[in-house]
Design an enzyme around this catalytic site. Structure first.
Site, PDB file in Angstrom:
ATOM      1  N   HIS A 183       0.867  -1.182   0.000  1.00 44.60           N
ATOM      2  CA  HIS A 183       0.000   0.000   0.000  1.00 44.60           C
ATOM      3  C   HIS A 183       0.908   1.239   0.000  1.00 44.60           C
ATOM      4  O   HIS A 183       2.015   1.181   0.537  1.00 44.60           O
ATOM      5  CB  HIS A 183      -0.834  -0.045   1.285  1.00 44.60           C
ATOM      6  CG  HIS A 183      -1.920   0.966   1.393  1.00 44.60           C
ATOM      7  ND1 HIS A 183      -1.686   2.261   1.815  1.00 44.60           N
ATOM      8  CD2 HIS A 183      -3.241   0.882   1.163  1.00 44.60           C
ATOM      9  CE1 HIS A 183      -2.833   2.916   1.837  1.00 44.60           C
ATOM     10  NE2 HIS A 183      -3.797   2.110   1.447  1.00 44.60           N
ATOM     11  N   ASP A 193       2.940  -4.767   8.083  1.00 41.55           N
ATOM     12  CA  ASP A 193       1.739  -3.954   7.924  1.00 41.55           C
ATOM     13  C   ASP A 193       0.544  -4.897   8.077  1.00 41.55           C
ATOM     14  O   ASP A 193       0.233  -5.684   7.182  1.00 41.55           O
ATOM     15  CB  ASP A 193       1.761  -3.299   6.525  1.00 41.55           C
ATOM     16  CG  ASP A 193       0.452  -2.582   6.205  1.00 41.55           C
ATOM     17  OD1 ASP A 193      -0.519  -2.730   6.967  1.00 41.55           O
ATOM     18  OD2 ASP A 193       0.408  -1.896   5.167  1.00 41.55           O
ATOM     19  N   GLN A 225      -4.589  -5.262   6.897  1.00 41.31           N
ATOM     20  CA  GLN A 225      -5.582  -6.178   6.313  1.00 41.31           C
ATOM     21  C   GLN A 225      -5.518  -7.576   6.924  1.00 41.31           C
ATOM     22  O   GLN A 225      -6.237  -8.465   6.473  1.00 41.31           O
ATOM     23  CB  GLN A 225      -5.381  -6.281   4.791  1.00 41.31           C
ATOM     24  CG  GLN A 225      -5.560  -4.981   4.043  1.00 41.31           C
ATOM     25  CD  GLN A 225      -7.001  -4.479   4.065  1.00 41.31           C
ATOM     26  OE1 GLN A 225      -7.943  -5.205   4.373  1.00 41.31           O
ATOM     27  NE2 GLN A 225      -7.190  -3.203   3.733  1.00 41.31           N
ATOM     28  N   LYS A 275     -10.445  -0.439  10.616  1.00 38.62           N
ATOM     29  CA  LYS A 275     -10.571  -1.634   9.762  1.00 38.62           C
ATOM     30  C   LYS A 275     -10.879  -2.880  10.586  1.00 38.62           C
ATOM     31  O   LYS A 275     -11.070  -3.962  10.054  1.00 38.62           O
ATOM     32  CB  LYS A 275      -9.269  -1.858   8.981  1.00 38.62           C
ATOM     33  CG  LYS A 275      -9.007  -0.791   7.923  1.00 38.62           C
ATOM     34  CD  LYS A 275      -7.828  -1.167   7.086  1.00 38.62           C
ATOM     35  CE  LYS A 275      -7.257   0.014   6.326  1.00 38.62           C
ATOM     36  NZ  LYS A 275      -8.036   0.392   5.142  1.00 38.62           N
ATOM     37  N   CYS A 325      -4.681   2.521  -3.728  1.00 43.00           N
ATOM     38  CA  CYS A 325      -3.438   3.024  -3.090  1.00 43.00           C
ATOM     39  C   CYS A 325      -2.291   2.045  -3.282  1.00 43.00           C
ATOM     40  O   CYS A 325      -1.482   1.841  -2.359  1.00 43.00           O
ATOM     41  CB  CYS A 325      -3.642   3.303  -1.602  1.00 43.00           C
ATOM     42  SG  CYS A 325      -4.769   4.633  -1.293  1.00 43.00           S
TER      43      CYS A 325
HETATM   44  N1  PMP Z   1      -1.822  -0.839   4.590  1.00 41.35           N
HETATM   45  C1  PMP Z   1      -2.771  -1.547   3.990  1.00 41.35           C
HETATM   46  C2  PMP Z   1      -2.435  -2.913   3.463  1.00 41.35           C
HETATM   47  C3  PMP Z   1      -4.053  -1.010   3.852  1.00 41.35           C
HETATM   48  O1  PMP Z   1      -5.000  -1.719   3.241  1.00 41.35           O
HETATM   49  C4  PMP Z   1      -4.317   0.276   4.351  1.00 41.35           C
HETATM   50  C5  PMP Z   1      -5.689   0.919   4.206  1.00 41.35           C
HETATM   51  N2  PMP Z   1      -6.299   0.742   2.989  1.00 41.35           N
HETATM   52  C6  PMP Z   1      -3.302   0.974   4.988  1.00 41.35           C
HETATM   53  C7  PMP Z   1      -2.064   0.384   5.098  1.00 41.35           C
HETATM   54  C8  PMP Z   1      -3.502   2.343   5.561  1.00 41.35           C
HETATM   55  O2  PMP Z   1      -4.386   2.288   6.627  1.00 41.35           O
HETATM   56  P1  PMP Z   1      -4.937   3.635   7.284  1.00 41.35           P
HETATM   57  O3  PMP Z   1      -5.466   4.463   6.169  1.00 41.35           O
HETATM   58  O4  PMP Z   1      -6.016   3.151   8.208  1.00 41.35           O
HETATM   59  O5  PMP Z   1      -3.805   4.263   8.003  1.00 41.35           O
END
Ligand code: PMP
Length: 404
Positions: free
Chosen positions: A122, A199, A202, A225, A363
């Site tokens: 991401h 990270d 997910q 999430k 993203c």
């Molecule tokens: N890493 C991953 C794999 C994600 O899916 C996301 C959110 N789509 C993020 C990081 C960022 O998370 P946040 O916007 O809640 O900080």
């Protein structure tokens, strides 16, 4: 396994209709819906407890502090950390990764050092590293993937040099659903004396997490999430690493003593928590985690796996369907394109039928380049989704296909 019919009653929003159609919410990768207990916890705290935490002598401040610190313990137990000193509250995964990228590079990296990322990251696990890389002259190396969307572990091994300082990879891809072999990735890095940031944005909502068993050095996830509120997240860090890192931001809470000559910093985890924390958010996040723990993360995982398998089968039967991400170990996320229908058209028309999916690059633009596409339609699942909802998605896609 799970009584989904009963579970759905805990999530009032799932009863909504959009455009006169029952809502089918399949955008859980972006954010999850909140059970009533989480919203009630927020309301209750503001009505009955609210006061700034730490150092307050009065009743409400002590009560709020208790809830906030109990939440830290709930999170510690949920991810099996050794100590609450290892649980840092942040705004979310993004801030957790920025914290590590900033503090780690400041204290442990020099010009010419290297960080290893993967091609399925991401943006929030790319850009913070790029920012410090540009500032300090650090090199970014990237683990490639195969066409199924799996990391190439043999190629990963070859990326290590004596300048490798840290590895930062996602546990589960938010586009492909691939569950990466993080235990193996961590073991390989540790063989080189290199720490690993996972990270978990997910993974934490779907898979039981045991940071001690994984032996990761850092683990990041977001409250919103994982059925908790927005604006709160977690950074787990091994105490030995957090001790070594300098503070991230300066302000109240993170200090022991301040004078104009010299400031000393607070103990862990407060050293990394400058300013008033989101103490209502932390408590509500703990309530969300208690809710998940009562259902059982193993049960959640098993149910979502079988729902993902079912969805894959239903979608794969549609002529012209291309699914991105067919890893052997795959979780709760299905990205697809159909024929030459643009992902945005597909998403917009599904919405008109009451089905909420996400479209675009999610993203993860470097991953889109690797796949040779601009974007996908993404359905991301939760334990409150049903096979009937998957059937609705499949029949809606078939209907749209005919329209085109
Ligand atoms: N890493 C991953 C794999 C994600 O899916 C996301 C959110 N789509 C993020 C990081 C960022 O998370 P946040 O916007 O809640 O900080």
């Amino acid at each position: 396994m799970l009584n989904v019919e009963n579970i759905r009653k805990d999530f009032p929003i799932l009863n909504l209709s959009v455009y006169g159609k029952p809502l089918v919410y399949l955008d859980n990768g972006a954010t999850t819906q909140k059970p009533r207990v989480v919203v009630d916890a927020i309301t209750n705290e503001y009505y009955n407890v609210n006061a700034n935490v730490h150092r307050g002598v009065h009743f409400l401040s002590q009560k709020a502090t208790e809830l906030h610190e109990q939440a830290r313990e709930t999170i510690r137990a949920f991810i099996h950390a050794k100590s609450t000193s290892e649980i840092v509250f942040t705004r979310g995964t993004t801030e957790s990764i920025n914290l590590v990228a900033s503090c780690f590079s400041e204290s442990c990296m020099k010009e010419g050092d290297e960080v290893i990322l993967s091609s399925m990251e991401h943006h929030s696990n790319i850009v913070p590293w790029q920012m410090v890389a540009n500032r300090k002259g650090i090199r970014i190396k990237v683990i490639p993937i195969n066409d199924q969307g799996e990391l190439l572990v043999e190629d990963y091994k070859k990326l290590f040099t004596e300048r490798t300082r840290i590895v930062s990879v996602t546990h589960v891809s938010n586009v492909l659903g691939t569950v990466n072999p993080v235990k193996e990735i961590i073991r390989i890095a540790h063989d080189h004396g290199v720490p690993v940031l996972i990270d978990g944005a997910q993974s934490a909502p779907h898979i039981p997490i045991d940071v001690e068993e994984l032996d990761c050095d850092f683990f990041a996830f977001s409250g919103h999430k994982i059925y908790g509120p927005t604006g709160i997240g977690v950074l787990y860090g091994k105490e030995s690493w957090l001790d070594r890192l300098p503070p991230y931001q300066g302000g109240g809470e993170m200090i022991q003593h301040v004078s104009f000559e010299k400031t000393t910093y607070n103990e862990l985890p407060y050293k990394f928590e400058a300013g008033t924390p989101d103490y209502v958010g932390s408590h509500a996040l703990a309530v969300a985690i208690d809710y998940l723990s009562a259902l059982g993360m193993e049960n959640i995982h098993e149910y979502e796996r079988s729902l993902t398998d079912y969805a894959m089968k239903q979608l794969q039967q549609i002529e012209g369907m291309r699914i991105y991400g067919t890893a052997k170990d795959k979780d709760a996320v299905i990205s697809f394109l159909l024929g030459d229908i643009h992902h945005l058209d597909m998403g917009t028309l599904l919405d008109r039928l009451g089905i909420a999916v996400r479209t675009g690059h999610h993203c993860a633009e470097p991953l889109m380049h690797r796949l040779g596409i601009e974007g996908t339609v993404r359905a991301s699942l939760s334990f409150y989704n049903t096979r009937e909802e998957i059937d609705s998605l499949a029949s809606a896609i078939k209907r749209l296909k005919q329209m085109f």
